[in-house]
Every structure is written in structure tokens, then in C-alpha cells.
Scaffold this active site. Sequence first.
Site, PDB file in Angstrom:
ATOM      1  CG  HIS A 214      -2.353  -1.382  11.562  1.00 35.77           C
ATOM      2  ND1 HIS A 214      -3.396  -2.230  10.921  1.00 35.77           N
ATOM      3  CD2 HIS A 214      -1.924  -0.132  10.623  1.00 35.77           C
ATOM      4  CE1 HIS A 214      -3.944  -1.277  10.165  1.00 35.77           C
ATOM      5  NE2 HIS A 214      -3.588  -0.387   9.911  1.00 35.77           N
ATOM      6  CD  GLU A 215       0.007   2.897  11.656  1.00 33.24           C
ATOM      7  OE1 GLU A 215       0.788   3.520  10.930  1.00 33.24           O
ATOM      8  OE2 GLU A 215      -0.682   3.326  11.511  1.00 33.24           O
TER       9      GLU A 215
ATOM     10  CG  HIS B  98       0.279   0.911   6.727  1.00 30.04           C
ATOM     11  ND1 HIS B  98      -0.904   0.823   5.836  1.00 30.04           N
ATOM     12  CD2 HIS B  98      -0.821   1.579   7.842  1.00 30.04           C
ATOM     13  CE1 HIS B  98      -1.913   0.298   6.338  1.00 30.04           C
ATOM     14  NE2 HIS B  98      -2.314   1.100   7.556  1.00 30.04           N
TER      15      HIS B  98
ATOM     16  CG  HIS C  56      -6.490  -0.053   6.045  1.00 31.98           C
ATOM     17  ND1 HIS C  56      -6.249   1.343   6.164  1.00 31.98           N
ATOM     18  CD2 HIS C  56      -5.615  -0.260   7.419  1.00 31.98           C
ATOM     19  CE1 HIS C  56      -5.675   2.120   6.974  1.00 31.98           C
ATOM     20  NE2 HIS C  56      -5.350   0.797   7.472  1.00 31.98           N
TER      21      HIS C  56
END
Length: 1013
Positions: A240-241, A244, A250
Site C-alpha cells: 500500500h505505501e 503512494h 486513496h
Amino acid sequence: MGLGTLSPRMLVWLVASGIVFYGELWVCAGLDYDYTFDGNEEDKTETIDYKDPCKAAVFWGDIALDDEDLNIFQIDRTIDLTQNPFGNLGHTTGGLGDHAMSKKRGALYQLIDRIRRIGFGLEQNNTVKGKVPLQFSGQNEKNRVPRAATSRTERIWPGGVIPYVIGGNFTGSQRAMFKQAMRHWEKHTCVTFIERSDEESYIVFTYRPCGCCSYVGRRGNGPQAISIGKNCDKFGIVVHELGHVIGFWHEHTRPDRDNHVTIIRENIQPGQEYNFLKMEPGEVNSLGERYDFDSIMHYARNTFSRGMFLDTILPSRDDNGIRPAIGQRTRLSKGDIAQARKLYRCPACGETLQESNGNLSSPGFPNGYPSYTHCIWRVSVTPGEKIVLNFTTMDLYKSSLCWYDYIEVRDGYWRKSPLLGRFCGDKLPEVLTSTDSRMWIEFRSSSNWVGKGFAAVYEAICGGEIRKNEGQIQSPNYPDDYRPMKECVWKITVSESYHVGLTFQSFEIERHDNCAYDYLEVRDGTSENSPLIGRFCGYDKPEDIRSTSNTLWMKFVSDGTVNKAGFAANFFKEEDECAKPDRGGCEQRCLNTLGSYQCACEPGYELGPDRRSCEAACGGLLTKLNGTITTPGWPKEYPPNKNCVWQVVAPTQYRISVKFEFFELEGNEVCKYDYVEIWSGLSSESKLHGKFCGAEVPEVITSQFNNMRIEFKSDNTVSKKGFKAHFFSDKDECSKDNGGCQHECVNTMGSYMCQCRNGFVLHDNKHDCKEAECEQKIHSPSGLITSPNWPDKYPSRKECTWEISATPGHRIKLAFSEFEIEQHQECAYDHLEVFDGETEKSPILGRLCGNKIPDPLVATGNKMFVRFVSDASVQRKGFQATHSTECGGRLKAESKPRDLYSHAQFGDNNYPGQVDCEWLLVSERGSRLELSFQTFEVEEEADCGYDYVELFDGLDSTAVGLGRFCGSGPPEEIYSIGDSVLIHFHTDDTINKKGFHIRYKSIRYPDTTHTKK
């Protein structure tokens, strides 16, 4: 104005269409995942001056802007940033559970709302502190359009290549998991992660106070941090990170999100509402992708919820009436993959190949390939392996210089890597071998000529000769388990006049005392006949290795059975700077280290600001009988990179004691960074009393002899207040003739005292010992009991009793370490009796004698009665046993309230880690149970996933749940429906709190409500 401007997929950082808003932003999993950072731990990658997402000029919820961003995106900085409430948010541990921070975020939400209204032109005449309102270019909404003229393509990583560095704080398993997460992105997209060499812009995996944090997209102009803080080291969270980093926002903030999910605002934690704002349609471009419930970038249903069973985001039902699941942190969704491939313009043809062998071919092979085709294959195997590419068919249009249709093979990870060959026509190329673990294969067609195309197979081979000054070697298939029956030999050569340095990042090879099965062998030279440095296996990382020449030989062997994760190591050229004539410029001492060196000073001196010269320092020789020692700069914070040594010397027959009045050093579990060491003796080879750090004041320490060494060290990062300690010397009367004591002599400050062994008491003369009475009442949670006169034979005609009591809710356990009592079939003569209760009338647990050590005995409650009896004849050595406690058990509830405590040392110590306890409370048939928490303090987490107390209305965990609780403050009274309640207490291995105290009783209660209103 929307809180952040960008696209779907949590919204992509839309530089692809030339739309960029806010610049760099950070997303903190203290906000995203509800994980927080401890506050005392810091990443040790401090030599890298990276862009820290935890520090920013302005914060809008989980969005950070610095001065550069305010200028880049034409935002007028009209609010006094030294006074505005955004300024401090980035320096917290995430804010969840912090009441003051929640109030501040509530005010922040109001200010953000006002900024949004200003952006829409609703408050054009208002000012902030007498200044022009915060404005964005294109302020009137109807004029809002994508700003193609200000396209900021630098926010996309060029070529999809993302260099990275992993900080030194992480374990081998964490490093392996980070690499697995990066390989997961590589496998499904055309993004490539490479270990940073000299690239200017790259990411740094760090452990920062903002928990799980990352900028969105490429920051540029140097390194940028991706923080993997406390409890963030999970595969899905790292994926997930990295999303980014690649450019994702999101998913639930898309402009069209209200068509797909419903935000239930009354369930949102106060002060967290701004996390659910959405972007404006004119500010984003969705790249044509549909809303993705399955995205790894989507919030879960209960994110920032006031209760774990309350929804904050409710997905709409699909055509079958089912609500899709959201918030998965397992793998990339199909939508994530499609969005990333669009963002980085990945060719529709080709893929990333990560297996140890495989094949590839042109589209349509062997029936011809279409014109104007572009395909890219990226082959990526384990570092330390090489790739062998063998073309089995070649039938392309032939042109001069292979101008039209061709295959290019490059020795590396991208299109600018060294060219191995450019091929066309029908002649099969020679076998191609990479020099490293990556290969780039590109196919283009621009003619209308129809040929079969091409086909090729590749294979990863481990080992080989490596001639370069630095690189990485890993076991085959790392970070996954290595393959069976492998033998890899590497011959490493660096530049002449240098040595080879080898450091291990992780190490896990099948364990054996002699490393007979799987192993890594390292030799100092060029062959298997060179001197052996070591043969390694097991789970402990080998020490750093330095060859004596510019070569090093390595061999990895695995057999056909057990396979483990293997190893990862870095090699580099190494020189001994201390062997040079100037000794590295050091004034006093030069210490060579692997990959570098450092200067040091003699005791009483310290390094100056240039880190080479020496000057008078803290520490020194102390011969006074008492005095005070403090860290440098006391009472201010101590400076970095200090090394202070105090040598305290007292007269013969004296002992030296140190008592700390104040203690606060940088904390770490193994005291790796800043610490104090205390030794009995003047050298570092003497007895070490302890190594101390953190904020817990050490106990008083007394030397064994008449001298003591106290050493303080600080590293180059976090500084604390330090310590203040008093030392004092005292004559040790026990050192001569045992102080006149018959049994034991204990030295005390200014005096001494005699003590007797177990079974004896001190005589009135305070020196001699006499036989003790044989009745004891014990209330400690653990301890030792022995037969009279232990370890000598017990006396005849003796009867001794022990009444042992423990904390309510905990059972007493008696375990024997030695046992020798006169043997008899029925233990009729000498014997030991153990009763399940407070008297000899309680149920008996055992009547024991003989020479066999009995099995441990466990009482059903918190009381145990032990009786030893000897007759007039045979005597033996007796017994030695330890009493301790076990949590859990079956407890009977009565109308009179009873107590239950979380752990045996409740009130004195926090509860221990890694505990799973179950208590079954049972009342009389026809009665119910009332439970009232008198004290409750358990590690807090939004879903109570770490430490928790869980209650069930029945005999086991399949019964109706009465609730799962954590945090501070006692829950309300709980009433059962049935006549039994199961209590399950679970703790993990990290944060420990005070625990809980429950008072329970049996009642006649007609109402069926579980919780008292």
C-alpha cells in the site's frame, strides 16, 4: 476546494494528464491504518538527508505541504504558518487516541471546510488575520480546468525506475518482506525498483514517528522517505505505501465515490471527518478506470470508526444484492494493476518474468506477428544470479541495421542499460548472458512483412566470476525459500590494492552443528583451496568479513530436504585507512572498520568537532570515596557522538556503589545507540554489570572489587537529557573471614549483616544460625521451598508446612527440581503432601516419596497447602521445589463478590507479553453473572487486535460474544444471560500495560440485557 487533487485509484498522482495539485503529500498510516509510533525509536539512516514526510510547513489532515509546494502550485501563502493549527500535526505519533490532538483536528476540519468554501468563491470578501484569503489559481469553479500548461511530469518516476535504500534499523526478515512487496509491484506492472547507486532521487525505507507514511509520487531533488513505523511491517501495508510512492491516492476520495459508497458520518471518530472528503471533478482525471472496491488503496468499512462494528464507509450493493468487500491489504487488485500500467504507459505486450526459467515469444508466434507492435519483457532473478537467454526461433523482417523489425537485448533493468545485441532476419543469435540479475528484452515491428516471429527461453544460473567493486549476492530465489540441490560458486574480484568487504543483511540456512547439509562457505582467495574464513548455517548473521587480498570465494550448497529463506549479502572494495602513513588523519588512535574507519582518543580525551583531533573530555580517573557523575552538558541534552569513560578507584577492601538520581537516554531494546555500561574493573574485559538506556532508572549497582568502570556512549542522532548519578565507596566487612557470619554475609552501606540458609534462623548474637520453626506462610507469586536443612539431609521427627497464596484468578504450580525422600510403596514413613486449598482438609493433589522427581502439581485455585513429615529412622537429602502461578482456570461465582486479576504481579508490574489466558466463571444453575471492571488498562488499538480482553456468554468461544475490550478506562458492568462466562485475555510481544481487575458475583437477574444502561 478539495483536500487533495487527484485521480482515482486513491487517486493517482495525475501528472500523466498534466494535472498536479499540492505537490508532495504524505499519507500516514497512523491515520490510514490506525498504527502509531512509540516515539522513542528512530531510524538510523541518518547519514542520508532525506525529505521527511513527518515534517512539513502545512498539514491538511494527512496532507503535508512545504514552502516549495506552496510556490510550485501557485498557492498564496496568506495564513501565518507559525501560528496556524496545521503546524504541529506532523510531529505526533498519528493522533489516534490522543484527545488533545482530536480537538485540534476538529478545529482543523473547520478550517479546511472554510478553505474549500473560499476555493469555490463563497467567501471572496473574507480575510484571515487581515490578509488576503488562501487562494488557488483558477479560483472560480466554473473556470476550473485541467492545467495542461503546467504539466509536472517530474512527479512520475522516469522510466518507471524507482531507486531505493533500506535503512539500517530493519531486520533481515523485514528487508526480505520489503523486497517481496517491491517484486509484487514489478511482477504486475512495468515499474522497476533498483538498489540506489548514484541516483539523485530515490526512496529511503525508514522508521519514522508518523508511523506508515509516504509522499505521493516522486518528490525529486534528492531522497524521500517511506516510513515503515511500528506495526507497519506487514506485506499488504508495505505494498500500500509503495502504491503512494508510485503515485496512488486513496480510492474513496474519488469525485464519483458517492455513486459507489456511502459515508456514514455519524460513525466517524470526532476530528477525523476530513479523511472522508472527496476531490473535485475539475481537478482530477480518472484515466477511464472504474471505481475499484477491491483496490489495496481503499479504506476498510470501519476505518476511523467510533466502534469496530460501526461502518464509516458502506459500499453499495451490486447487481446480486451483495455489498463488495473493501479495505483488503493482501495483494494488488486488477484495477490497481490496470491503473498503474496506464499511469506509467506500460506496453500492452510483454511482462515481468521472475521465475528461475521461462520462455517468451512474439505476439501470434508462430503464425506471424502484427505490424506496429511494441513489447517489453523484463527478466528479474535473484541478485548473484545471471540470466542465460537462448533464441530457439528467429524469423523477422531483415533490414539494414535492423531498422524496422528487431529485438533488442540489454544487460540491465531498463532501455538505457548496455546493449547485448540488436537482432532481425532469420539467423539465430548466439546465447546471451547477463552480467547481473536483470535483462531487458524489447521487440518492435513497423513493417507489413509477415514472418513467424521469434521464440526464446531463459534460465537463471547462480555463481560465476564477479569483477566489480560493489554489488549484492543472494541465495537462489531469495527472499523466498532457496531451491533444493543447488550449488553456487562466486569468485569476487575488486580493484587491485583493495580488500573485499562482505556484510550480511539477512541469513537463514538450515541449521546443523557442523553445517553438514545446507551451508555457505567463504574462503580468502580465488578457489576452494584458499584459506577457510568460515562455513555458516543457522539463523544468526555471520560477522562482517574482510579478505586479505582483492579476491573472495563463496560457495552456497543446499541438499534435497529442508529449504529456508537463504541469505542476502553486499560486497564492496575495502581498504585499511589506518595503515596509511597519516593513519587517516587521526591524532591519537585510528580504528579500521569495514567500509570505513574512525578516529578515537585515549581515556580522558574526546574527539573534537573535526572528528580527528582529540581534546580534554568527560570521564577520567576518580579516587574520591564519593562524588557525582553526569552526562556532558547536564542538565541540557547531551551532544551526539560522545564517548565518556570514568574509572573509579577506592581503597582495598572497599566496594563502590552507583545510584542514579535521573536517567533518560535514547531507548532501544538492545541499547544499540546511546547507552551506559558499568563494569567491575577498569577495562572492558572485566565483569559487565549491565548496559542501560531508555528512561527506566537502573537499580543501585555495587562493584565486586575496589574499582569500577562507567562508560557512556551516544550516537549521531537522537539526544536526551542524559543522567545524573552518585557514586560512594563502602568498606566490605564480608571480604574478611566472612564477617564472622556462620552462613552468609551480606554487605550493606556502612555496615553488614549475617543471613542463614533455608530452614535456619539467625541467633540472637546476629552471627550464628539455629534451626528454624517449620511453618511458613508465603504470599509471593513465585519462590523456592526446600526441606529442612537443605541441601544436607533433613532431620528426623520433623513436620513442616507451607501455606502458599497467590493473586486471585491465578493457580499455584509446584515444580520439583530435586527430590529424595525415604521410599515406601504407600509413602507411610517420610513423605510430602500437597493439598488443593489452604488447609490439609482440602482435596489432596499428591502424597510423594522416593527418588523420582514428581510431575508438577497445579492447584485449581490461588491457594495450596504443603506438608512435609519425617519419622525417626531414615533420613535423605529431601526436596527442592519452585512455586509459581498459572493464569486461567475454572472459578465458581457466589453471591459474595470475588476478584480476578489479569496477572499474578498485578499492581507491581505490567502484564507480560505473549499471554493467552482463559477463565471460566460458573454460577449456580438458575443464576447469572455480574462482572464489574475495577481497573482496566490494556494496550489500545482501533480493532483491539494486539492486546485485548474478550468475553463470551457461555462455556467456550463459540458462545455469544459479550465484547472485546482494550484501551484505558473500565468498560461498563456486564451481565450474562446464562450461568457461565468465558474470559479470554490475549497479549502480543510488544507494549504492556497495567492490566485489569474484575469483580464478579452470582445474581438473580431477570433482564436479558448484556450491558447495564
